[in-house]
Scaffold this motif. Structure first.
Motif, PDB file in Angstrom:
ATOM      1  N   TYR A 150       0.832  -1.206   0.000  1.00 24.37           N
ATOM      2  CA  TYR A 150       0.000   0.000   0.000  1.00 24.37           C
ATOM      3  C   TYR A 150       0.870   1.261   0.000  1.00 24.37           C
ATOM      4  O   TYR A 150       0.655   2.180  -0.795  1.00 24.37           O
ATOM      5  N   GLY A 151       1.855   1.310   0.899  1.00 24.34           N
ATOM      6  CA  GLY A 151       2.730   2.466   0.965  1.00 24.34           C
ATOM      7  C   GLY A 151       3.534   2.658  -0.304  1.00 24.34           C
ATOM      8  O   GLY A 151       3.693   3.784  -0.797  1.00 24.34           O
ATOM      9  N   GLN A 152       4.036   1.573  -0.866  1.00 21.12           N
ATOM     10  CA  GLN A 152       4.811   1.678  -2.098  1.00 21.12           C
ATOM     11  C   GLN A 152       3.946   2.158  -3.264  1.00 21.12           C
ATOM     12  O   GLN A 152       4.385   2.962  -4.091  1.00 21.12           O
ATOM     13  N   ASN A 153       2.709   1.676  -3.322  1.00 21.57           N
ATOM     14  CA  ASN A 153       1.808   2.130  -4.385  1.00 21.57           C
ATOM     15  C   ASN A 153       1.488   3.608  -4.256  1.00 21.57           C
ATOM     16  O   ASN A 153       1.450   4.343  -5.260  1.00 21.57           O
ATOM     17  N   LYS A 154       1.252   4.054  -3.031  1.00 25.25           N
ATOM     18  CA  LYS A 154       0.982   5.474  -2.819  1.00 25.25           C
ATOM     19  C   LYS A 154       2.180   6.313  -3.269  1.00 25.25           C
ATOM     20  O   LYS A 154       2.025   7.387  -3.856  1.00 25.25           O
ATOM     21  N   ARG A 155       3.383   5.840  -2.952  1.00 23.20           N
ATOM     22  CA  ARG A 155       4.572   6.573  -3.344  1.00 23.20           C
ATOM     23  C   ARG A 155       4.673   6.672  -4.873  1.00 23.20           C
ATOM     24  O   ARG A 155       5.018   7.718  -5.428  1.00 23.20           O
ATOM     25  N   GLN A 156       4.364   5.592  -5.580  1.00 19.69           N
ATOM     26  CA  GLN A 156       4.391   5.624  -7.032  1.00 19.69           C
ATOM     27  C   GLN A 156       3.344   6.590  -7.583  1.00 19.69           C
ATOM     28  O   GLN A 156       3.597   7.282  -8.573  1.00 19.69           O
ATOM     29  N   CYS A 157       2.172   6.628  -6.925  1.00 24.77           N
ATOM     30  CA  CYS A 157       1.147   7.595  -7.338  1.00 24.77           C
ATOM     31  C   CYS A 157       1.681   9.020  -7.207  1.00 24.77           C
ATOM     32  O   CYS A 157       1.474   9.859  -8.100  1.00 24.77           O
ATOM     33  N   GLU A 158       2.368   9.295  -6.117  1.00 21.30           N
ATOM     34  CA  GLU A 158       2.961  10.613  -5.924  1.00 21.30           C
ATOM     35  C   GLU A 158       3.938  10.936  -7.041  1.00 21.30           C
ATOM     36  O   GLU A 158       3.939  12.040  -7.598  1.00 21.30           O
ATOM     37  N   ASP A 159       4.802   9.979  -7.365  1.00 21.63           N
ATOM     38  CA  ASP A 159       5.808  10.216  -8.387  1.00 21.63           C
ATOM     39  C   ASP A 159       5.171  10.523  -9.734  1.00 21.63           C
ATOM     40  O   ASP A 159       5.600  11.433 -10.454  1.00 21.63           O
ATOM     41  N   ILE A 160       4.146   9.766 -10.092  1.00 25.01           N
ATOM     42  CA  ILE A 160       3.478   9.972 -11.380  1.00 25.01           C
ATOM     43  C   ILE A 160       2.846  11.352 -11.448  1.00 25.01           C
ATOM     44  O   ILE A 160       3.026  12.101 -12.418  1.00 25.01           O
ATOM     45  N   LEU A 161       2.095  11.714 -10.410  1.00 25.08           N
ATOM     46  CA  LEU A 161       1.372  12.978 -10.434  1.00 25.08           C
ATOM     47  C   LEU A 161       2.307  14.178 -10.306  1.00 25.08           C
ATOM     48  O   LEU A 161       2.113  15.205 -10.952  1.00 25.08           O
ATOM     49  N   SER A 162       3.336  14.045  -9.470  1.00 26.45           N
ATOM     50  CA  SER A 162       4.232  15.189  -9.275  1.00 26.45           C
ATOM     51  C   SER A 162       5.076  15.476 -10.515  1.00 26.45           C
ATOM     52  O   SER A 162       5.546  16.599 -10.690  1.00 26.45           O
ATOM     53  N   HIS A 163       5.253  14.473 -11.383  1.00 26.08           N
ATOM     54  CA  HIS A 163       6.041  14.667 -12.598  1.00 26.08           C
ATOM     55  C   HIS A 163       5.171  14.847 -13.844  1.00 26.08           C
ATOM     56  O   HIS A 163       5.692  14.933 -14.952  1.00 26.08           O
ATOM     57  N   SER A 164       3.861  14.904 -13.650  1.00 25.88           N
ATOM     58  CA  SER A 164       2.975  15.072 -14.801  1.00 25.88           C
ATOM     59  C   SER A 164       3.167  16.442 -15.441  1.00 25.88           C
ATOM     60  O   SER A 164       3.234  17.456 -14.750  1.00 25.88           O
ATOM     61  N   LYS A 165       3.226  16.463 -16.756  1.00 25.46           N
ATOM     62  CA  LYS A 165       3.346  17.711 -17.505  1.00 25.46           C
ATOM     63  C   LYS A 165       1.994  18.243 -17.957  1.00 25.46           C
ATOM     64  O   LYS A 165       1.895  19.367 -18.457  1.00 25.46           O
ATOM     65  N   THR A 166       0.945  17.437 -17.773  1.00 23.52           N
ATOM     66  CA  THR A 166      -0.358  17.795 -18.334  1.00 23.52           C
ATOM     67  C   THR A 166      -1.457  17.969 -17.296  1.00 23.52           C
ATOM     68  O   THR A 166      -2.510  18.522 -17.614  1.00 23.52           O
ATOM     69  N   LEU A 167      -1.233  17.480 -16.065  1.00 23.84           N
ATOM     70  CA  LEU A 167      -2.267  17.576 -15.034  1.00 23.84           C
ATOM     71  C   LEU A 167      -1.669  18.209 -13.783  1.00 23.84           C
ATOM     72  O   LEU A 167      -0.921  17.549 -13.047  1.00 23.84           O
TER      73      LEU A 167
END
Length: 330
Positions: A150-167
């Motif tokens: 759960y914690g690792q998945n949340k961290r990956q969600c953070e990485d994806i969203l924080s590096h998004s160029k479109t959202l």
């Protein structure tokens, strides 16, 4: 926070989650702020008797259904999305695909579980320091496999969203959120153990020491936190806003935390502190967690002013009352 100014008057907000625990306080504050809220929930908790408000639209469905989210996007055109039920990186990628260019901001509630890879006693992690805390080493001593994933998945969600160029996104890293009606049971872990020990006339054994740090935030403040940051965004855009915020009260001594709980008991039990390596598997020893993982909330305090978080002493007695209710009722 939902003042007469109605700063979100007429603004459509998509709220993913919001039928229980702190999600309900977010919903209440959004409505009080004048927002038109489209709430999508995954469960059936209040499907037969949903909350009633002229500015609230209640929908039920799978938040991982891209076609459903796209339909909601096109039908209601939300300006902002508040996501409380994003748990997997696939969901983060889907949010980016569905809402890219279609909304001004995605606010995502993450978790301290993303960063419990070590005992970080005496070190407060700031928003800009997360790269040194990216693995799960050390977590297996406290958490089960499912919690670590759960914690690792949340961290990956953070990485994806924080590096998004479109959202554009805003990440709230929540420390332990404590409050009444906590379906996870984590809020009542220590209070119920104190109540049970007192009733049985025995000591309560706590893992750790009184000088270990402990940190939480009151669930009742979550709506004010979300709406306070949305207000800043509406008024100033991203100017001056961080990409992520640590949401917690300042850390306190675990001994002080327990003392505030004991102050609300007529006959408090004796507390015995147990070392880390002694009787690790003894079921009679309670391990408060996460100890010594200190999130620095200074940026939140500064950017949220004049909104203030409720001090520990104001709500810890409510946790004791809730623990007594749960024990007596079940």
């Amino acid at each position: 926070m939902g003042s007469p100014s109605l700063f979100l008057d007429g603004t459509t907000i998509l709220l993913l989650g919001g039928s229980r625990f702190f999600g309900r306080t977010i919903l209440s504050e959004l409505l009080a702020s004048g927002a038109r809220v489209v709430r999508l929930t995954r469960g059936l908790r209040d499907q037969d008797h949903p909350p009633q408000h002229p500015n609230l639209i209640c929908l039920h469905g799978d938040r991982n259904d891209a076609a459903l989210l796209a339909d909601i996007r096109d039908r209601y055109r939300p300006r902002m999305v508040v996501d409380n039920i994003l748990y997997h990186p696939d969901g983060a990628r889907m949010m980016e695909t569905v809402f890219a260019g279609a909304c001004d901001l995605l606010l995502f509630t993450s978790t301290v579980m993303s960063y419990l890879n070590a005992t970080l006693s005496g070190v407060s992690l700031r928003e800009e320091q997360w790269e040194r805390s990216v693995h799960a080493e050390g977590m297996e001593a406290i958490y089960g496999d499912g919690e670590i994933v759960y914690g690792q998945n949340k961290r990956q969600c953070e990485d994806i969203l924080s590096h998004s160029k479109t959202l554009p996104s805003l990440i709230l890293r929540l420390h332990n959120v404590a409050g009444e009606d906590d379906f996870s049971g984590k809020s009542s872990l220590i209070p119920r153990a104190l109540w049970q020990a007192a009733r049985a006339g025995r000591p309560l054994y706590l893992r750790g020491t009184p000088d270990h740090s402990y940190q939480q935030v009151w669930a009742g403040d979550m709506g004010r936190v979300v709406c306070g940051l949305l207000r800043r965004f509406v008024e100033q855009g991203r100017t001056g806003l961080a990409d992520a915020y640590n949401v917690a009260l300042p850390p306190i001594r675990l001994g002080d935390y327990v003392a505030m709980l004991l102050a609300g008991m007529d006959t408090p039990p004796e507390i015995r502190w147990v070392g880390e390596g002694i009787d690790r598997d003894n079921p009679n020893i309670l391990s408060p967690y996460p100890r010594n993982v200190r999130l620095d909330p200074a940026r939140l305090v500064r950017d949220l002013a004049p909104v203030a978080l409720t001090p520990y002493a104001d709500w810890l007695p409510l946790l004791m009352s809730e623990a007594a209710r749960l024990e007596e009722g079940g």
